[in-house]
Design a protein around this motif. Structure first.
Motif, PDB file in Angstrom:
ATOM      1  N   VAL A  43       0.839  -1.200   0.000  1.00  0.00           N
ATOM      2  CA  VAL A  43       0.000   0.000   0.000  1.00  0.00           C
ATOM      3  C   VAL A  43       0.876   1.252   0.000  1.00  0.00           C
ATOM      4  CG1 VAL A  43      -1.731   1.301   1.313  1.00  0.00           C
ATOM      5  CG2 VAL A  43      -1.944  -1.184   1.072  1.00  0.00           C
ATOM      6  N   THR A  44       1.946   1.235   0.790  1.00  0.00           N
ATOM      7  CA  THR A  44       2.871   2.368   0.825  1.00  0.00           C
ATOM      8  C   THR A  44       3.498   2.600  -0.544  1.00  0.00           C
ATOM      9  OG1 THR A  44       3.360   1.947   3.153  1.00  0.00           O
ATOM     10  CG2 THR A  44       4.919   3.338   1.951  1.00  0.00           C
ATOM     11  N   ALA A  45       3.919   1.526  -1.200  1.00  0.00           N
ATOM     12  CA  ALA A  45       4.512   1.642  -2.532  1.00  0.00           C
ATOM     13  C   ALA A  45       3.511   2.199  -3.536  1.00  0.00           C
ATOM     14  CB  ALA A  45       5.031   0.283  -2.994  1.00  0.00           C
ATOM     15  N   LEU A  46       2.277   1.750  -3.457  1.00  0.00           N
ATOM     16  CA  LEU A  46       1.246   2.232  -4.374  1.00  0.00           C
ATOM     17  C   LEU A  46       0.959   3.713  -4.150  1.00  0.00           C
ATOM     18  CD1 LEU A  46      -0.742   1.615  -6.628  1.00  0.00           C
ATOM     19  CD2 LEU A  46      -2.382   0.888  -4.884  1.00  0.00           C
ATOM     20  N   ILE A  47       0.761   4.100  -2.894  1.00  0.00           N
ATOM     21  CA  ILE A  47       0.516   5.515  -2.577  1.00  0.00           C
ATOM     22  C   ILE A  47       1.728   6.357  -2.988  1.00  0.00           C
ATOM     23  CG2 ILE A  47       0.156   7.203  -0.716  1.00  0.00           C
ATOM     24  CD1 ILE A  47      -1.363   4.934   0.788  1.00  0.00           C
ATOM     25  N   GLY A  48       2.920   5.865  -2.674  1.00  0.00           N
ATOM     26  CA  GLY A  48       4.141   6.588  -3.037  1.00  0.00           C
ATOM     27  C   GLY A  48       4.269   6.784  -4.536  1.00  0.00           C
ATOM     28  N   ALA A  49       3.939   5.750  -5.309  1.00  0.00           N
ATOM     29  CA  ALA A  49       4.016   5.847  -6.767  1.00  0.00           C
ATOM     30  C   ALA A  49       3.014   6.862  -7.305  1.00  0.00           C
ATOM     31  CB  ALA A  49       3.784   4.476  -7.393  1.00  0.00           C
ATOM     32  N   ILE A  50       1.819   6.857  -6.734  1.00  0.00           N
ATOM     33  CA  ILE A  50       0.792   7.810  -7.173  1.00  0.00           C
ATOM     34  C   ILE A  50       1.219   9.239  -6.847  1.00  0.00           C
ATOM     35  CG2 ILE A  50      -1.570   8.616  -6.746  1.00  0.00           C
ATOM     36  CD1 ILE A  50      -2.285   5.571  -6.383  1.00  0.00           C
ATOM     37  N   ILE A  51       1.668   9.458  -5.606  1.00  0.00           N
ATOM     38  CA  ILE A  51       2.106  10.800  -5.199  1.00  0.00           C
ATOM     39  C   ILE A  51       3.298  11.238  -6.038  1.00  0.00           C
ATOM     40  CG2 ILE A  51       3.104  12.140  -3.292  1.00  0.00           C
ATOM     41  CD1 ILE A  51       0.088  11.591  -3.020  1.00  0.00           C
ATOM     42  N   TRP A  52       4.264  10.338  -6.232  1.00  0.00           N
ATOM     43  CA  TRP A  52       5.446  10.636  -7.061  1.00  0.00           C
ATOM     44  C   TRP A  52       4.998  11.086  -8.459  1.00  0.00           C
ATOM     45  CZ3 TRP A  52      10.720  10.508  -6.163  1.00  0.00           C
ATOM     46  CH2 TRP A  52      11.544  10.533  -7.288  1.00  0.00           C
ATOM     47  N   GLY A  53       4.055  10.353  -9.051  1.00  0.00           N
ATOM     48  CA  GLY A  53       3.583  10.678 -10.394  1.00  0.00           C
ATOM     49  C   GLY A  53       2.847  12.002 -10.466  1.00  0.00           C
ATOM     50  N   VAL A  54       1.959  12.245  -9.506  1.00  0.00           N
ATOM     51  CA  VAL A  54       1.168  13.484  -9.515  1.00  0.00           C
ATOM     52  C   VAL A  54       2.056  14.701  -9.268  1.00  0.00           C
ATOM     53  CG1 VAL A  54      -0.649  14.763  -8.292  1.00  0.00           C
ATOM     54  CG2 VAL A  54      -0.998  12.356  -8.895  1.00  0.00           C
ATOM     55  N   VAL A  55       2.888  14.640  -8.247  1.00  0.00           N
ATOM     56  CA  VAL A  55       3.773  15.767  -7.958  1.00  0.00           C
ATOM     57  C   VAL A  55       4.764  15.959  -9.104  1.00  0.00           C
ATOM     58  CG1 VAL A  55       5.520  16.681  -6.367  1.00  0.00           C
ATOM     59  CG2 VAL A  55       3.479  15.557  -5.463  1.00  0.00           C
ATOM     60  N   GLY A  56       5.258  14.878  -9.655  1.00  0.00           N
ATOM     61  CA  GLY A  56       6.163  14.973 -10.796  1.00  0.00           C
ATOM     62  C   GLY A  56       5.503  15.617 -12.004  1.00  0.00           C
ATOM     63  N   LEU A  57       4.244  15.299 -12.235  1.00  0.00           N
ATOM     64  CA  LEU A  57       3.509  15.868 -13.357  1.00  0.00           C
ATOM     65  C   LEU A  57       3.382  17.382 -13.221  1.00  0.00           C
ATOM     66  CD1 LEU A  57       1.734  15.458 -15.918  1.00  0.00           C
ATOM     67  CD2 LEU A  57      -0.206  15.210 -14.362  1.00  0.00           C
ATOM     68  N   PHE A  58       3.023  17.839 -12.019  1.00  0.00           N
ATOM     69  CA  PHE A  58       2.759  19.259 -11.822  1.00  0.00           C
ATOM     70  C   PHE A  58       3.990  20.084 -11.458  1.00  0.00           C
ATOM     71  CE2 PHE A  58      -1.497  17.404 -11.153  1.00  0.00           C
ATOM     72  CZ  PHE A  58      -2.163  18.102 -12.141  1.00  0.00           C
ATOM     73  N   LEU A  59       4.961  19.486 -10.770  1.00  0.00           N
ATOM     74  CA  LEU A  59       6.108  20.265 -10.292  1.00  0.00           C
ATOM     75  C   LEU A  59       7.457  19.746 -10.763  1.00  0.00           C
ATOM     76  CD1 LEU A  59       4.935  20.747  -6.592  1.00  0.00           C
ATOM     77  CD2 LEU A  59       4.695  22.356  -8.487  1.00  0.00           C
ATOM     78  N   GLY A  60       7.492  18.549 -11.301  1.00  0.00           N
ATOM     79  CA  GLY A  60       8.756  17.924 -11.673  1.00  0.00           C
ATOM     80  C   GLY A  60       9.538  18.649 -12.743  1.00  0.00           C
ATOM     81  N   TRP A  61       8.875  19.471 -13.520  1.00  0.00           N
ATOM     82  CA  TRP A  61       9.527  20.196 -14.610  1.00  0.00           C
ATOM     83  C   TRP A  61      10.362  21.379 -14.136  1.00  0.00           C
ATOM     84  CZ3 TRP A  61       8.301  25.299 -14.830  1.00  0.00           C
ATOM     85  CH2 TRP A  61       7.151  25.691 -14.156  1.00  0.00           C
ATOM     86  N   ILE A  62      10.169  21.827 -12.893  1.00  0.00           N
ATOM     87  CA  ILE A  62      10.905  22.983 -12.375  1.00  0.00           C
ATOM     88  C   ILE A  62      12.363  22.569 -12.148  1.00  0.00           C
ATOM     89  CG2 ILE A  62      11.090  24.671 -10.501  1.00  0.00           C
ATOM     90  CD1 ILE A  62       8.082  24.104  -9.928  1.00  0.00           C
ATOM     91  N   LEU A  64      15.844  21.811 -10.798  1.00  0.00           N
ATOM     92  CA  LEU A  64      16.395  21.577  -9.458  1.00  0.00           C
ATOM     93  C   LEU A  64      15.323  21.453  -8.380  1.00  0.00           C
ATOM     94  CD1 LEU A  64      19.500  23.929  -9.539  1.00  0.00           C
ATOM     95  CD2 LEU A  64      19.443  21.478  -9.933  1.00  0.00           C
ATOM     96  N   LEU A  65      14.430  22.404  -8.283  1.00  0.00           N
ATOM     97  CA  LEU A  65      13.406  22.380  -7.239  1.00  0.00           C
ATOM     98  C   LEU A  65      12.376  21.279  -7.479  1.00  0.00           C
ATOM     99  CD1 LEU A  65      12.234  23.663  -4.686  1.00  0.00           C
ATOM    100  CD2 LEU A  65      10.959  25.239  -6.165  1.00  0.00           C
ATOM    101  N   GLY A  66      11.980  21.067  -8.721  1.00  0.00           N
ATOM    102  CA  GLY A  66      10.958  20.072  -9.039  1.00  0.00           C
ATOM    103  C   GLY A  66      11.320  18.669  -8.586  1.00  0.00           C
ATOM    104  N   PRO A  67      12.472  18.137  -8.994  1.00  0.00           N
ATOM    105  CA  PRO A  67      12.847  16.800  -8.528  1.00  0.00           C
ATOM    106  C   PRO A  67      12.981  16.708  -7.009  1.00  0.00           C
ATOM    107  CG  PRO A  67      14.139  17.406 -10.436  1.00  0.00           C
ATOM    108  CD  PRO A  67      13.374  18.635 -10.029  1.00  0.00           C
ATOM    109  N   ALA A  68      13.466  17.787  -6.379  1.00  0.00           N
ATOM    110  CA  ALA A  68      13.574  17.789  -4.913  1.00  0.00           C
ATOM    111  C   ALA A  68      12.196  17.718  -4.271  1.00  0.00           C
ATOM    112  CB  ALA A  68      14.327  19.032  -4.438  1.00  0.00           C
TER     113      ALA A  68
END
Length: 123
Positions: A43-62, A64-68
């Protein structure tokens, strides 16, 4: 290959990758905070993957700051799901990453899979 077979293959790859990612989290949590619950790790891995994907989609492009921020959001999930604090969450994540890397390396060497897993970032 038909579209239905591609979809089935994708689901199988996702499920196996999630299970491998969860194994890494399970091992990390077992070593760092002495929690032994594989279902909880899934469950942790699934939630983590979803959060990683959503945050990456919206903020990952910034730059240095985005990946952090993406990594910080993943650590927040691990911190929320397991006892301890941010240091323990970082240790669980690091051990998960290393253990998944080892498992994927062995599976790749014997020709079973490539080097990627759902639920553990960067692997």
């Amino acid at each position: 290959m038909t579209e239905s077979l591609v979809a089935i293959d994708s689901l199988i790859v996702f499920a196996v990758s999630l299970l491998i990612g969860a194994l890494g989290i399970y091992l990390g949590a077992k070593v760092v905070v002495d929690v032994e619950d594989y279902t909880y790790a899934i469950v942790t891995a699934l939630i983590g993957a979803i959060i990683w994907g959503v945050v990456g989609l919206f903020l990952g492009w910034i730059p240095l700051l985005g990946p952090a921020l993406v990594l910080l959001s993943y650590l927040a999930v691990v911190n929320w799901r397991y006892p301890g604090g941010w240091i323990q969450a970082a240790a669980i994540t690091l051990l998960a990453w290393v253990s998944v890397l080892v498992v994927l390396y062995v599976l790749a060497v014997i020709g079973v899979t490539g080097f990627d897993a759902v639920g553990v970032p960067g692997v």
